[in-house]
Scaffold this motif. Structure first.
Motif, PDB file in Angstrom:
ATOM      1  N   TYR A  53       0.810  -1.215   0.000  1.00 27.10           N
ATOM      2  CA  TYR A  53       0.000   0.000   0.000  1.00 27.10           C
ATOM      3  C   TYR A  53       0.847   1.271   0.000  1.00 27.10           C
ATOM      4  CZ  TYR A  53      -4.456  -2.396   0.624  1.00 27.10           C
ATOM      5  OH  TYR A  53      -5.578  -3.156   0.427  1.00 27.10           O
ATOM      6  N   GLU A  54       2.003   1.213   0.651  1.00 24.75           N
ATOM      7  CA  GLU A  54       2.884   2.396   0.710  1.00 24.75           C
ATOM      8  C   GLU A  54       4.304   1.973   0.361  1.00 24.75           C
ATOM      9  OE1 GLU A  54       0.561   4.957   4.198  1.00 24.75           O
ATOM     10  OE2 GLU A  54       2.531   4.099   4.607  1.00 24.75           O
ATOM     11  N   PRO A  55       4.584   1.783  -0.931  1.00 20.75           N
ATOM     12  CA  PRO A  55       5.904   1.254  -1.343  1.00 20.75           C
ATOM     13  C   PRO A  55       7.060   2.222  -1.147  1.00 20.75           C
ATOM     14  CG  PRO A  55       4.577   1.826  -3.260  1.00 20.75           C
ATOM     15  CD  PRO A  55       3.665   1.972  -2.075  1.00 20.75           C
ATOM     16  N   ASN A  56       6.772   3.501  -0.858  1.00 16.23           N
ATOM     17  CA  ASN A  56       7.851   4.472  -0.678  1.00 16.23           C
ATOM     18  C   ASN A  56       8.053   4.865   0.783  1.00 16.23           C
ATOM     19  OD1 ASN A  56       8.464   4.705  -3.477  1.00 16.23           O
ATOM     20  ND2 ASN A  56       6.651   5.994  -3.741  1.00 16.23           N
ATOM     21  N   ASN A  57       7.376   4.169   1.670  1.00 21.13           N
ATOM     22  CA  ASN A  57       7.505   4.484   3.095  1.00 21.13           C
ATOM     23  C   ASN A  57       8.564   3.570   3.714  1.00 21.13           C
ATOM     24  OD1 ASN A  57       7.259   4.865   5.855  1.00 21.13           O
ATOM     25  ND2 ASN A  57       5.029   5.018   5.800  1.00 21.13           N
ATOM     26  N   PRO A  58       9.723   4.115   4.098  1.00 22.10           N
ATOM     27  CA  PRO A  58      10.819   3.256   4.600  1.00 22.10           C
ATOM     28  C   PRO A  58      10.476   2.554   5.902  1.00 22.10           C
ATOM     29  CG  PRO A  58      11.335   5.589   4.923  1.00 22.10           C
ATOM     30  CD  PRO A  58      10.110   5.542   4.072  1.00 22.10           C
ATOM     31  N   VAL A  59       9.557   3.140   6.699  1.00 24.72           N
ATOM     32  CA  VAL A  59       9.197   2.521   7.974  1.00 24.72           C
ATOM     33  C   VAL A  59       8.568   1.156   7.748  1.00 24.72           C
ATOM     34  CG1 VAL A  59       7.761   2.744  10.044  1.00 24.72           C
ATOM     35  CG2 VAL A  59       8.934   4.754   9.114  1.00 24.72           C
ATOM     36  N   ASP A  73      15.234 -15.258   9.102  1.00 28.74           N
ATOM     37  CA  ASP A  73      15.602 -15.061   7.694  1.00 28.74           C
ATOM     38  C   ASP A  73      16.376 -13.735   7.601  1.00 28.74           C
ATOM     39  OD1 ASP A  73      15.902 -14.973   4.997  1.00 28.74           O
ATOM     40  OD2 ASP A  73      13.784 -15.338   4.509  1.00 28.74           O
ATOM     41  N   PHE A  74      17.624 -13.777   8.052  1.00 29.38           N
ATOM     42  CA  PHE A  74      18.409 -12.545   8.153  1.00 29.38           C
ATOM     43  C   PHE A  74      18.791 -11.984   6.785  1.00 29.38           C
ATOM     44  CE2 PHE A  74      19.435 -15.068  12.034  1.00 29.38           C
ATOM     45  CZ  PHE A  74      18.751 -14.263  12.933  1.00 29.38           C
ATOM     46  N   GLU A  75      18.981 -12.867   5.797  1.00 29.61           N
ATOM     47  CA  GLU A  75      19.320 -12.388   4.457  1.00 29.61           C
ATOM     48  C   GLU A  75      18.193 -11.531   3.886  1.00 29.61           C
ATOM     49  OE1 GLU A  75      19.596 -15.463   5.444  1.00 29.61           O
ATOM     50  OE2 GLU A  75      21.632 -16.203   5.021  1.00 29.61           O
ATOM     51  N   ALA A  76      16.939 -12.008   4.020  1.00 26.23           N
ATOM     52  CA  ALA A  76      15.799 -11.240   3.521  1.00 26.23           C
ATOM     53  C   ALA A  76      15.675  -9.916   4.273  1.00 26.23           C
ATOM     54  CB  ALA A  76      14.514 -12.054   3.665  1.00 26.23           C
ATOM     55  N   SER A  77      15.901  -9.958   5.582  1.00 24.04           N
ATOM     56  CA  SER A  77      15.846  -8.740   6.398  1.00 24.04           C
ATOM     57  C   SER A  77      16.896  -7.743   5.935  1.00 24.04           C
ATOM     58  CB  SER A  77      16.055  -9.101   7.866  1.00 24.04           C
ATOM     59  OG  SER A  77      16.061  -7.941   8.671  1.00 24.04           O
ATOM     60  N   ASN A  78      18.121  -8.217   5.707  1.00 26.16           N
ATOM     61  CA  ASN A  78      19.203  -7.335   5.274  1.00 26.16           C
ATOM     62  C   ASN A  78      18.912  -6.708   3.920  1.00 26.16           C
ATOM     63  OD1 ASN A  78      20.580  -7.957   7.579  1.00 26.16           O
ATOM     64  ND2 ASN A  78      21.999  -9.390   6.609  1.00 26.16           N
ATOM     65  N   GLU A  79      18.321  -7.476   3.021  1.00 23.27           N
ATOM     66  CA  GLU A  79      18.004  -6.969   1.689  1.00 23.27           C
ATOM     67  C   GLU A  79      17.041  -5.785   1.774  1.00 23.27           C
ATOM     68  OE1 GLU A  79      16.074  -8.612  -2.499  1.00 23.27           O
ATOM     69  OE2 GLU A  79      16.835 -10.043  -1.002  1.00 23.27           O
ATOM     70  N   LEU A  80      16.044  -5.903   2.661  1.00 17.80           N
ATOM     71  CA  LEU A  80      15.083  -4.807   2.834  1.00 17.80           C
ATOM     72  C   LEU A  80      15.754  -3.583   3.466  1.00 17.80           C
ATOM     73  CD1 LEU A  80      12.044  -6.866   4.138  1.00 17.80           C
ATOM     74  CD2 LEU A  80      12.178  -5.672   1.950  1.00 17.80           C
ATOM     75  N   LEU A  81      16.598  -3.807   4.454  1.00 21.52           N
ATOM     76  CA  LEU A  81      17.266  -2.691   5.134  1.00 21.52           C
ATOM     77  C   LEU A  81      18.226  -1.960   4.194  1.00 21.52           C
ATOM     78  CD1 LEU A  81      17.972  -4.478   8.528  1.00 21.52           C
ATOM     79  CD2 LEU A  81      16.303  -2.649   8.125  1.00 21.52           C
ATOM     80  N   GLU A  82      18.940  -2.710   3.359  1.00 21.99           N
ATOM     81  CA  GLU A  82      19.834  -2.086   2.381  1.00 21.99           C
ATOM     82  C   GLU A  82      19.027  -1.286   1.363  1.00 21.99           C
ATOM     83  OE1 GLU A  82      22.917  -1.818   2.481  1.00 21.99           O
ATOM     84  OE2 GLU A  82      23.800  -3.507   3.561  1.00 21.99           O
ATOM     85  N   HIS A  83      17.851  -1.787   1.003  1.00 23.43           N
ATOM     86  CA  HIS A  83      16.973  -1.061   0.079  1.00 23.43           C
ATOM     87  C   HIS A  83      16.574   0.287   0.668  1.00 23.43           C
ATOM     88  CE1 HIS A  83      13.798  -0.101  -2.743  1.00 23.43           C
ATOM     89  NE2 HIS A  83      12.885  -0.137  -1.771  1.00 23.43           N
ATOM     90  N   VAL A  84      16.269   0.293   1.959  1.00 25.64           N
ATOM     91  CA  VAL A  84      15.908   1.553   2.626  1.00 25.64           C
ATOM     92  C   VAL A  84      17.065   2.535   2.556  1.00 25.64           C
ATOM     93  CG1 VAL A  84      15.342   2.627   4.836  1.00 25.64           C
ATOM     94  CG2 VAL A  84      14.206   0.508   4.158  1.00 25.64           C
ATOM     95  N   LEU A  85      18.261   2.062   2.906  1.00 23.66           N
ATOM     96  CA  LEU A  85      19.420   2.959   2.965  1.00 23.66           C
ATOM     97  C   LEU A  85      19.875   3.423   1.590  1.00 23.66           C
ATOM     98  CD1 LEU A  85      21.542   1.186   5.730  1.00 23.66           C
ATOM     99  CD2 LEU A  85      20.404   3.395   5.915  1.00 23.66           C
ATOM    100  N   CYS A  86      19.764   2.552   0.602  1.00 24.73           N
ATOM    101  CA  CYS A  86      20.276   2.878  -0.737  1.00 24.73           C
ATOM    102  C   CYS A  86      19.258   3.626  -1.588  1.00 24.73           C
ATOM    103  CB  CYS A  86      20.712   1.611  -1.468  1.00 24.73           C
ATOM    104  SG  CYS A  86      22.108   0.765  -0.695  1.00 24.73           S
ATOM    105  N   ASP A  87      17.978   3.302  -1.420  1.00 24.01           N
ATOM    106  CA  ASP A  87      16.972   3.803  -2.369  1.00 24.01           C
ATOM    107  C   ASP A  87      15.923   4.721  -1.761  1.00 24.01           C
ATOM    108  OD1 ASP A  87      18.182   2.175  -4.349  1.00 24.01           O
ATOM    109  OD2 ASP A  87      17.020   0.438  -3.637  1.00 24.01           O
ATOM    110  N   ASN A  91      19.309   8.525   5.446  1.00 24.38           N
ATOM    111  CA  ASN A  91      19.471   9.103   6.780  1.00 24.38           C
ATOM    112  C   ASN A  91      18.750   8.306   7.864  1.00 24.38           C
ATOM    113  OD1 ASN A  91      21.000  11.375   5.902  1.00 24.38           O
ATOM    114  ND2 ASN A  91      19.109  12.296   5.137  1.00 24.38           N
ATOM    115  N   MET A  92      18.152   7.189   7.502  1.00 21.70           N
ATOM    116  CA  MET A  92      17.461   6.353   8.485  1.00 21.70           C
ATOM    117  C   MET A  92      18.501   5.480   9.183  1.00 21.70           C
ATOM    118  SD  MET A  92      13.845   4.560   7.824  1.00 21.70           S
ATOM    119  CE  MET A  92      12.744   4.161   9.184  1.00 21.70           C
ATOM    120  N   THR A  93      19.203   6.106  10.134  1.00 22.33           N
ATOM    121  CA  THR A  93      20.406   5.503  10.722  1.00 22.33           C
ATOM    122  C   THR A  93      20.131   4.221  11.501  1.00 22.33           C
ATOM    123  OG1 THR A  93      20.142   6.960  12.624  1.00 22.33           O
ATOM    124  CG2 THR A  93      21.607   7.713  10.874  1.00 22.33           C
TER     125      THR A  93
END
Length: 576
Positions: A53-59, A73-87, A91-93
Motif C-alpha cells: 500500500y505504501e511502497p515508498n515508506n521506509p518505515v 531469515d536474516f538475508e531477507a531482512s538485510n536486503e530490505l534494510l539495504e533497500h531503505v538505505l540505498c533507495d 538518513n534512516m540511521t
C-alpha cells in the motif's frame, strides 16, 4: 486505497453493506497484534501488505525486515534494510543498527562490527546508542573483533586532528599558543566567516598576553553574531581581566540568562561565570547540568564543588568532593579540597577561592616552577642543583605548558643529565605526541647520539636519533613546513635545484635556534619565504634584487630585510 465490501444478512431478508477501508495503517495494526501473539507468519503477511500500500515508506520496510529477522531469515531482512538505505532514506540511521544485529546473529562478526560503528558515527546520541555500544563491547570482548574498530578509531583520530588543526583547537589544547596565533590569523584571513577560528584566536591572543587584540576580536564576533556564546564568554573574561567593574555586570548578564543544551557549551558558560566571580550563577548552571548528565563527569563534579565552596556552601562542596573521591584518578585532588573545607569550617569568617579547573594539588606547587622558568636566566639552571631539581620535577608532574617550557630549558642546559631526562621522557606512556615531538626536537637540538626508546601508538620502539630526519621540527608548526615547501617549489621553478639542500639547511638551522626561544614567532609566511630565498641566493652567489622579490611576494622590502637579518644572525651564531 482499496475498499472491500462485506455483506451481512439481516433477519428481514434485507441486506446491510458495511464499508471497510483497508490501508497501510490497518495492516500495520494487524501486524502488531499478530506479533504480540507471536504469530509470525500472519504478521509477515500483514507487514507485506503495508509495503504494497505504501511502497515508498521506509518505515514499512523496516517493520517487515524486523519480522524476517524474528523468523531467522536474516538475508531477507538485510536486503530490505539495504533497500531503505540505498533507495529510500539514507538518513534512516537505525537501519545500520538493525543490520549489525542481523550480521551478529549470522555469525559474521566483522561485518556486524562495521555496521554498529557506522551507526555510532551517524547517530552517537541516537535511540539505540547505548545498545550499540554494548553490542560493540560484546563483539570486541567475546568474539575476537577489533579490526574494524581499530580502523574506525584511526580514521576518527585523523578527522578529529584535521578539524582540530583547522580551527586551531589542536594548538590551544597542546599549549602551543604562539603557533595557534600564527595559524589562526592565516585561517581567518582566508575564511572571514569562520567564527570558531575567531573565537579560538581570541583565546590564543589572551594566552599570549595580547589582551587588547583579544577583546577587539571578541567584540568583532559579537557585532556580527550577538548571541555567539563562545564570544560572550571570552568578552566576559577579558572585561574581568581589565578590571572594568562597571562593565562586568553587562558582560555577565547574557550568560546568566542562557543555558545551552550542548554539554561543552553549558560547561563553558558555568566556568566563565565562576571565573568572573559570579559563583552563585555558576553553581546554578552546574546544578542544571548535573540533572541532565548521568553519571556526571569528574570535571563537572569538581566544578560544582568549587562553585559551592566559593559560595561558602560547605555542605554541597563536601558532598561533591566526596563523590569525586570515589574516582580513583582524582582521589588526591578531592582529599586536598575536603581538607581545605574542613579547615574553613573551623572559622566562620573563612572563605575559599577554588579554581574551576580540575587540577591535582601538585599544580599549586608548580606555580613556583613556572615563575622560575619565566624569571630565571636559563644559564642558572646549569649551576643551581635546586633549580635543576625543579626542572625535573616540572617535567614529571607539570601540565602541558609547563612541560613544554621545561623541555626548552633542558635543551639550553644541554648537558648529560638534561639529555638523560629527555631520553626518559620520550619513552613515557602518559604523554601526548606533541610533547614527545618537542622532546625529540630538543634531543636533536643538543646533538644527542645513539638510540632512544620511544613509546609510540603501536608500542615501544628503539630508534636511532641520527636517523630521525631533522625536518621533524616542521611538525611543530604548519607554518614552518609551509615556508619550506614554498621555498623549495620556487627554487625548482627558477632552475636552482642545486640550492635546495643549502636552503633547507639554512631554514632548519634557524628553526632549531628559534626552538630555544619561546617568545620568538614567525609571522606571515610570504615574508619568510621571500627572506629565505633572498638569504640563500645571496649566500651562494646568485644575483638577487630585494625589491623584485618584494614585488613578487607582495610584501614590503623592509620586511624581507628584517627577516633575512634574523636568518643571517642565526647562521652566524651557529657558525655556518
Amino acid at each position: 486505497m482499496d475498499t472491500h465490501h462485506f455483506r451481512k444478512s439481516s433477519n428481514n431478508g434485507s441486506s446491510n453493506v458495511i464499508a471497510m477501508n483497508f490501508d497501510a495503517a490497518y495492516f500495520f495494526e494487524r501486524g502488531v497484534r499478530f506479533l504480540q501473539r507471536n504469530d509470525l507468519n500472519k504478521a509477515l503477511k500483514a507487514f507485506r501488505k503495508t509495503v504494497e500500500y505504501e511502497p515508498n515508506n521506509p518505515v514499512n520496510y523496516c517493520n517487515l525486515a524486523g519480522v524476517y529477522s524474528e523468523m531467522g531469515d536474516f538475508e531477507a531482512s538485510n536486503e530490505l534494510l539495504e533497500h531503505v538505505l540505498c533507495d529510500l532514506d539514507p538518513n534512516m540511521t537505525e537501519c545500520q543498527f538493525y543490520l549489525a544485529n542481523n550480521y551478529a546473529n549470522m555469525g559474521e562478526y566483522d561485518t556486524a562490527e562495521e555496521y554498529v560503528l557506522r551507526y555510532l558515527d551517524a547517530d552517537p546520541n541516537g535511540e539505540y546508542a547505548d545498545d550499540a555500544e554494548e553490542m560493540l563491547s560484546v563483539l570486541l570482548d567475546e568474539f575476537g573483533g577489533g579490526r574494524a574498530f581499530e580502523k574506525w578509531q584511526e580514521e576518527k583520530r585523523k578527522l578529529d586532528a584535521q578539524q582540530a588543526t583547522k580551527d586551531g583547537r589542536y594548538f590551544l589544547e597542546n599549549g602551543q599558543f604562539e603557533a595557534a596565533v600564527e595559524w589562526l590569523e592565516s585561517v581567518i584571513e582566508e575564511e572571514p566567516e569562520n567564527y570558531a577560528a575567531y573565537n579560538n584566536l581570541c583565546l590564543a591572543y589572551y594566552y599570549t598576553g595580547q589582551h587588547d587584540k583579544a577583546l577587539s576580536l571578541a567584540e568583532d564576533v559579537l557585532y556580527r553574531q550577538p548571541d555567539n556564546i563562545h564570544a560572550l564568554c571570552n568578552r566576559a573574561i577579558l572585561v574581568k581581566h581589565f578590571g572594568w567593574r562597571d562593565m562586568l555586570d553587562a558582560a555577565a548578564e547574557p550568560l546568566q540568562k542562557v543555558f545551552p543544551l550542548h554539554y561543552d557549551l553549558a560547561m563553558k558558560v558555568g566556568t566563565t561565570l565562576g571565573i568572573i566571580g559570579y559563583h552563585a550563577d555558576a553553581l546554578e548552571t552546574f546544578w542544571r547540568l548535573i540533572r541532565l548528565t548521568t553519571p556526571p563527569e569528574p570535571v563537572l563534579i569538581h566544578a560544582t564543588a568549587a562553585a559551592a565552596a566559593n559560595c561558602k556552601n560547605w555542605a554541597v562542596a563536601e558532598r561533591f568532593w566526596q563523590m569525586l573521591a570515589r574516582e580513583t584518578d582524582y582521589e588526591a585532588v578531592a582529599d586536598h579540597y575536603l581538607h581545605r573545607v574542613a579547615e574553613a569550617r573551623k572559622d566562620d569568617t573563612a572563605s575559599l577561592r577554588v579554581s574551576y579547573q580540575l587540577d591535582l594539588p601538585v599544580e599549586e606547587q608548580l606555580a613556583v616552577v613556572k615563575d622560575k622558568l619565566k624569571d630565571t636566566k636559563l644559564e642558572a639552571w646549569r649551576r643551581d642543583p635546586l633549580l635543576r631539581a625543579s626542572l625535573y620535577w616540572g617535567l614529571r608532574h607539570g601540565n602541558h605548558e609547563t612541560r613544554r617550557r621545561v623541555i626548552r630549558a633542558l635543551a639550553v642546559v644541554a648537558d648529560e643529565d638534561a639529555e638523560k631526562a629527555l631520553r626518559l621522557f620520550v619513552g613515557r606512556r602518559d604523554i601526548d605526541e606533541t610533547l614527545r615531538l618537542h622532546a625529540v626536537v630538543a634531543l636533536k637540538r643538543i646533538g644527542a647520539r645513539g638510540t632512544v626508546r620511544l613509546f609510540m601508538a603501536d608500542g615501544e620502539q628503539e630508534v636511532s636519533i641520527e636517523q630521525i630526519d631533522p625536518d621533524v621540527i616542521f611538525d611543530l608548526n604548519p607554518n614552518w613546513r609551509e615556508v619550506w615547501v614554498r621555498t623549495e617549489e620556487w627554487l625548482h621553478k627558477a632552475h636552482l635545484q642545486r640550492l635546495v639542500p643549502e636552503a633547507k639547511r639554512l631554514w632548519l638551522t634557524y628553526l632549531y635556534d628559534m626552538f630555544l626561544h619561546v617568545h620568538r614567532r614567525i609571522g606571515k609566511a610570504d615574508i619568510w619565504v621571500a627572506g629565505l630565498i633572498y638569504i640563500t641566493l645571496r649566500y651562494f652567489g646568485v644575483p638577487v634584487v630585494q625589491r623584485e622579490l618584494a614585488e613578487e611576494f607582495a610584501v614590503a622590502a623592509s620586511s624581507i630585510r628584517k627577516c633575512s637579518a634574523r636568518l643571517e644572525q642565526s647562521l652566524l651564531t651557529s657558525g655556518i
